[in-house]
Design a protein around this motif. Sequence first.
Motif, PDB file in Angstrom:
ATOM      1  N   LYS A 202      -0.504  12.743   8.130  1.00 39.48           N
ATOM      2  CA  LYS A 202       0.612  12.039   8.768  1.00 39.48           C
ATOM      3  C   LYS A 202       1.459  10.922   7.933  1.00 39.48           C
ATOM      4  CE  LYS A 202      -0.662  12.821  13.704  1.00 39.48           C
ATOM      5  NZ  LYS A 202      -0.584  12.148  14.873  1.00 39.48           N
ATOM      6  N   CYS A 203       0.784  10.559   6.742  1.00 44.31           N
ATOM      7  CA  CYS A 203       1.293   9.502   5.788  1.00 44.31           C
ATOM      8  C   CYS A 203       1.689   8.252   6.348  1.00 44.31           C
ATOM      9  CB  CYS A 203       2.663   9.988   5.314  1.00 44.31           C
ATOM     10  SG  CYS A 203       2.499  11.520   4.012  1.00 44.31           S
TER      11      CYS A 203
ATOM     12  N   ALA B  21       0.832  -1.142   0.034  1.00 47.79           N
ATOM     13  CA  ALA B  21       0.042   0.131  -0.022  1.00 47.79           C
ATOM     14  C   ALA B  21       1.163   1.257   0.035  1.00 47.79           C
ATOM     15  CB  ALA B  21      -0.847   0.180   1.100  1.00 47.79           C
ATOM     16  N   LYS B  22       0.410   2.459  -0.566  1.00 46.59           N
ATOM     17  CA  LYS B  22       0.879   3.560  -0.630  1.00 46.59           C
ATOM     18  C   LYS B  22       0.659   4.137   0.801  1.00 46.59           C
ATOM     19  CE  LYS B  22      -0.195   4.665  -5.573  1.00 46.59           C
ATOM     20  NZ  LYS B  22      -0.835   5.545  -6.265  1.00 46.59           N
ATOM     21  N   LEU B  23       1.772   5.092   1.140  1.00 42.46           N
ATOM     22  CA  LEU B  23       1.674   5.612   2.460  1.00 42.46           C
ATOM     23  C   LEU B  23       0.431   6.506   2.630  1.00 42.46           C
ATOM     24  CD1 LEU B  23       5.344   6.513   3.315  1.00 42.46           C
ATOM     25  CD2 LEU B  23       4.033   4.735   4.215  1.00 42.46           C
TER      26      LEU B  23
ATOM     27  N   VAL C  77      -9.959   9.448  10.750  1.00 36.92           N
ATOM     28  CA  VAL C  77      -8.986   8.253  10.434  1.00 36.92           C
ATOM     29  C   VAL C  77      -8.395   8.667   8.956  1.00 36.92           C
ATOM     30  CG1 VAL C  77      -8.316   6.241   9.959  1.00 36.92           C
ATOM     31  CG2 VAL C  77      -9.860   6.768  12.079  1.00 36.92           C
ATOM     32  N   THR C  78      -9.013   8.826   8.070  1.00 37.38           N
ATOM     33  CA  THR C  78      -8.520   9.328   6.561  1.00 37.38           C
ATOM     34  C   THR C  78      -7.902  10.457   6.580  1.00 37.38           C
ATOM     35  OG1 THR C  78     -10.772  10.278   6.020  1.00 37.38           O
ATOM     36  CG2 THR C  78     -10.404   7.719   5.348  1.00 37.38           C
TER      37      THR C  78
ATOM     38  N   VAL D 128       1.385  -1.417   7.826  1.00 36.99           N
ATOM     39  CA  VAL D 128       0.511  -0.927   8.703  1.00 36.99           C
ATOM     40  C   VAL D 128       1.123  -0.256   9.767  1.00 36.99           C
ATOM     41  CG1 VAL D 128      -1.514  -1.565  10.196  1.00 36.99           C
ATOM     42  CG2 VAL D 128      -1.203  -2.562   7.856  1.00 36.99           C
ATOM     43  N   HIS D 129       0.790   1.045  10.158  1.00 37.65           N
ATOM     44  CA  HIS D 129       1.266   1.730  11.268  1.00 37.65           C
ATOM     45  C   HIS D 129       0.427   1.855  12.563  1.00 37.65           C
ATOM     46  CE1 HIS D 129       3.019   3.657   7.635  1.00 37.65           C
ATOM     47  NE2 HIS D 129       4.235   3.321   8.342  1.00 37.65           N
TER      48      HIS D 129
END
Length: 281
Positions: free
Chosen positions: A215-216, A46-48, A208-209, A99-100
């Motif tokens: 914050k990438c 996934a892209k940041l 959240v989005t 995933v962060h």
Amino acid sequence: KQDASKIEGSVRWRVARLERSSSDKVENKHRAVTGDAGLTQRHKIAKLGSVFLVRHGERLDHINPGWRVTAKNPFDSPLSDNGFQQARETGMRLRSERVHEIIASPFLRTLQTAVEIAKQTGCLVCLEYGIGEHILHEHFKKWQARNRGKLEGVQRVDEYKVSPMSLDEACKRFPGYIDKAYESLETTTFPETEEELYERTNSVVEQVTKRARRKCRNICIVSHQDPVEYMAHEIDPRGADDKFVSYCCISKAELKNKSHKLVLQHDDSHLTSPEIPRNDT
């Protein structure tokens, strides 16, 4: 004296590495079945700034309705054995997606699913009450009428209140995996109206989005069937389809021109035993 949070974090990361190592054989077997080309396409990193939506794994009470008879909290079913397997496979699917953060509904089945994902990604799990289960007033009243005098775990059905897990309870049940500093974006009480569900889930996914974009960070939301469906349509109203939200399915929304677009919706192809659609889930 060492800081307790550092010790806890160190243990959590060691567990995550061990879980990743022990699951390599399973992933290699999956790669052999699907082929490298299909796996690469499906598991493209996934892209940041991406957001993932995941439904919890299979519920125990859906394969063993008798569980509810003795349960003290019959609305808070745990995962079945197959549900745990689905959660583990979902964690393996997401571990390469950078995933962060993991944000989960404070019900047992969603937290069990989120923790299995956390074991693969090394993230802490945040309790978010705004993405909790959907329990309508009329459904709750029918449940009360149907179960008066029939439940061993709940003696007074008319006084029963649906209670999701508290932060303290979650920390005791899942030591080392819960983010104690996270503050829930929304709250809710049960039962509720359809409009209240819509408002709280949309509020959470909007915030959240925005955080993911600002914050990438790649954020994974673990919730329930109706909330996942609502949030998918809120994220990408034009791109979202009316698809069945199966156990441990994954939706992925990536940033495109400063807004999120679904590139994957309710996909369960990573599961060895996916859910067969039924009318009452």
